[in-house]
Design an enzyme around this catalytic site. Structure first.
Site, PDB file in Angstrom:
ATOM      1  N   HIS A 135       0.825  -1.210   0.000  1.00 49.94           N
ATOM      2  CA  HIS A 135       0.000   0.000   0.000  1.00 49.94           C
ATOM      3  C   HIS A 135       0.858   1.258   0.000  1.00 49.94           C
ATOM      4  CE1 HIS A 135       0.246   0.946   4.429  1.00 49.94           C
ATOM      5  NE2 HIS A 135       0.396  -0.352   4.549  1.00 49.94           N
ATOM      6  N   HIS A 153       4.503   2.969  12.722  1.00 49.31           N
ATOM      7  CA  HIS A 153       3.572   4.109  12.818  1.00 49.31           C
ATOM      8  C   HIS A 153       4.184   5.301  13.562  1.00 49.31           C
ATOM      9  CE1 HIS A 153      -0.489   2.037  11.685  1.00 49.31           C
ATOM     10  NE2 HIS A 153       0.465   1.878  10.786  1.00 49.31           N
ATOM     11  N   GLU A 167      -5.334   1.161   2.670  1.00 48.62           N
ATOM     12  CA  GLU A 167      -4.981   0.121   3.650  1.00 48.62           C
ATOM     13  C   GLU A 167      -5.079   0.618   5.074  1.00 48.62           C
ATOM     14  OE1 GLU A 167      -2.726  -2.505   6.296  1.00 48.62           O
ATOM     15  OE2 GLU A 167      -2.370  -0.386   5.945  1.00 48.62           O
ATOM     16  N   GLU A 168      -4.612   1.842   5.301  1.00 46.29           N
ATOM     17  CA  GLU A 168      -4.527   2.328   6.684  1.00 46.29           C
ATOM     18  C   GLU A 168      -5.904   2.538   7.315  1.00 46.29           C
ATOM     19  OE1 GLU A 168      -2.018   2.201   8.453  1.00 46.29           O
ATOM     20  OE2 GLU A 168      -0.237   2.383   7.217  1.00 46.29           O
ATOM     21  N   ASP A 221       6.205   2.010   6.236  1.00 51.23           N
ATOM     22  CA  ASP A 221       4.933   1.285   6.135  1.00 51.23           C
ATOM     23  C   ASP A 221       4.012   2.101   5.233  1.00 51.23           C
ATOM     24  OD1 ASP A 221       2.504   0.026   6.520  1.00 51.23           O
ATOM     25  OD2 ASP A 221       2.235   0.710   8.573  1.00 51.23           O
ATOM     26  N   ASP A 266       3.939  -6.159   3.233  1.00 52.78           N
ATOM     27  CA  ASP A 266       3.737  -5.021   4.134  1.00 52.78           C
ATOM     28  C   ASP A 266       4.780  -5.145   5.241  1.00 52.78           C
ATOM     29  OD1 ASP A 266       2.635  -2.818   5.414  1.00 52.78           O
ATOM     30  OD2 ASP A 266       0.573  -3.488   5.138  1.00 52.78           O
TER      31      ASP A 266
HETATM   32 ZN   LIG Z   1       1.111  -1.219   6.334  1.00 50.31          ZN
END
Ligand SMILES: [Zn+2]
Length: 344
Positions: free
Chosen positions: A69, A321, A220-221, A186, A241
């Protein structure tokens, strides 16, 4: 292989520099599409803004989809306060605890862009006695525009409105010894691993055993990136991922992580077992791990009702994150495992 790892890292630096919080991914999508076109592929933009590309392959009856993603965490203007500061709301799981004092940019819908910093409200430690004890939340923090504004009206005149996207500085650093530190590894690192894989197939004129597609998703998030656009003949889908790195897990940043189970449950037994077998056979640095707080695009595909086998692999990423860290060897091991799984 070194050549493709170089490409992956160089391309990651470029993609990381393009802001793409979920819902604001059009610039990243154009970049990904152009890279693939430059290699000689014919990618398409799906209705919901993902990039889908057929990489070819011998067996066209049993398709394989590799998904990464390009959307990232970010924020949105929730309210323009009477003093001209901006209250933000998160897009995806952006955590206020690790975004304090970060530079960001506010993108207006009429094409302007303004610098700002995300700060605790009343952020001067010499003035605010509660500085250390205040819990960091979207209610206690605010974006401070680098503009001479003192009222909501001043901000309005800049063209800033509620609903404008706020994109955080990725602060990308690649060290001489191969560490890559940045927000949004990510999943931009894996997106670039898939681009590197596409480049490898084309330049080395390698045909995968099965027809392979890549899907670079855009939601995706927020949980539904992989819920659409899966071609008819796809029987298996692998999310590429970030691999989790943390206490109790075996993976580090130089490894490819093979996920056996995440918060939605176990991954396909055959897929995981075959990945492990190949990683062992080819001396690819890997770990099999269980991710306690994680959902992937392939989970979204299953929830959407697709009848597919599913897997999840990716380079180890620490401080996920937040200000994330991985390593070029982790990217290379992921790339090698993808090649082993689809080509050999
Ligand atoms: Zn991810």
């Amino acid at each position: 292989m070194e050549k493709y790892t170089d490409y992956i890292i160089d391309t990651a630096k470029k993609l990381l520099a393009i802001p793409s919080p979920t819902g604001f991914t059009h610039m990243a999508a154009n970049f990904v599409k152009k890279e693939l076109e430059g290699m000689g592929y014919e990618p398409v933009l799906t209705r919901k803004g993902a990039v889908l590309c057929d990489l070819g392959g011998k067996d066209t009856e049993h398709g394989l989809l590799l998904a990464a993603h390009m959307d990232t965490l970010g924020a949105m203007v929730a309210q323009i306060k009477s003093n001209g500061r901006l209250k933000l709301t998160n897009v995806g799981g952006l955590n206020p605890n690790n975004t304090e004092a970060e530079n960001c940019k506010v993108y207006t819908r009429d094409g302007k862009c303004y610098d700002a910093t995300f700060q605790l409200t009343d952020a001067s430690i010499h003035v605010n006695g509660d500085y250390s004890d205040t819990k960091r939340t979207y209610d206690t923090m605010e974006a401070l525009l680098d503009e001479p504004v003192h009222s909501a009206e001043d901000v309005g005149k800049l063209g800033i409105m509620a609903g404008d996207f706020v994109c955080f500085d990725p602060r990308t650093v690649v060290t001489k010894n191969g560490y890559i530190k940045s927000r949004f590894l990510d999943d931009k690192l894996s997106t670039c691993i898939l681009l590197g894989y596409a480049k490898y197939l084309k330049e080395e004129q390698v045909q995968p055993k099965r027809q392979v597609y890549i899907l670079i998703t855009s939601y995706e998030e927020v949980g539904h990136g992989g819920a659409a656009s899966i071609p008819e003949n796809v029987e298996e889908m692998i999310s590429v991922d970030m691999g989790c790195v943390g206490e109790g897990l075996g993976c580090d940043e130089t490894m490819v992580s093979i996920c056996a189970k995440d918060s939605m449950g176990p991954y396909d037994y055959q897929v995981v077992s075959r990945m492990v077998e190949l990683a062992k056979e080819q001396s690819i640095g890997f770990a099999v791990d269980i991710y306690p707080h994680y959902g992937s695009d392939v989970d979204a595909a299953l929830k959407a009702g697709y009848d597919i086998r599913h897997g999840l692999i990716g380079p180890g990423v620490y401080a996920s994150h937040g200000y994330e860290r991985s390593h070029r060897i982790g990217a290379e091991n992921t790339f090698r495992l993808l090649c082993a799984y689809t080509v050999a």
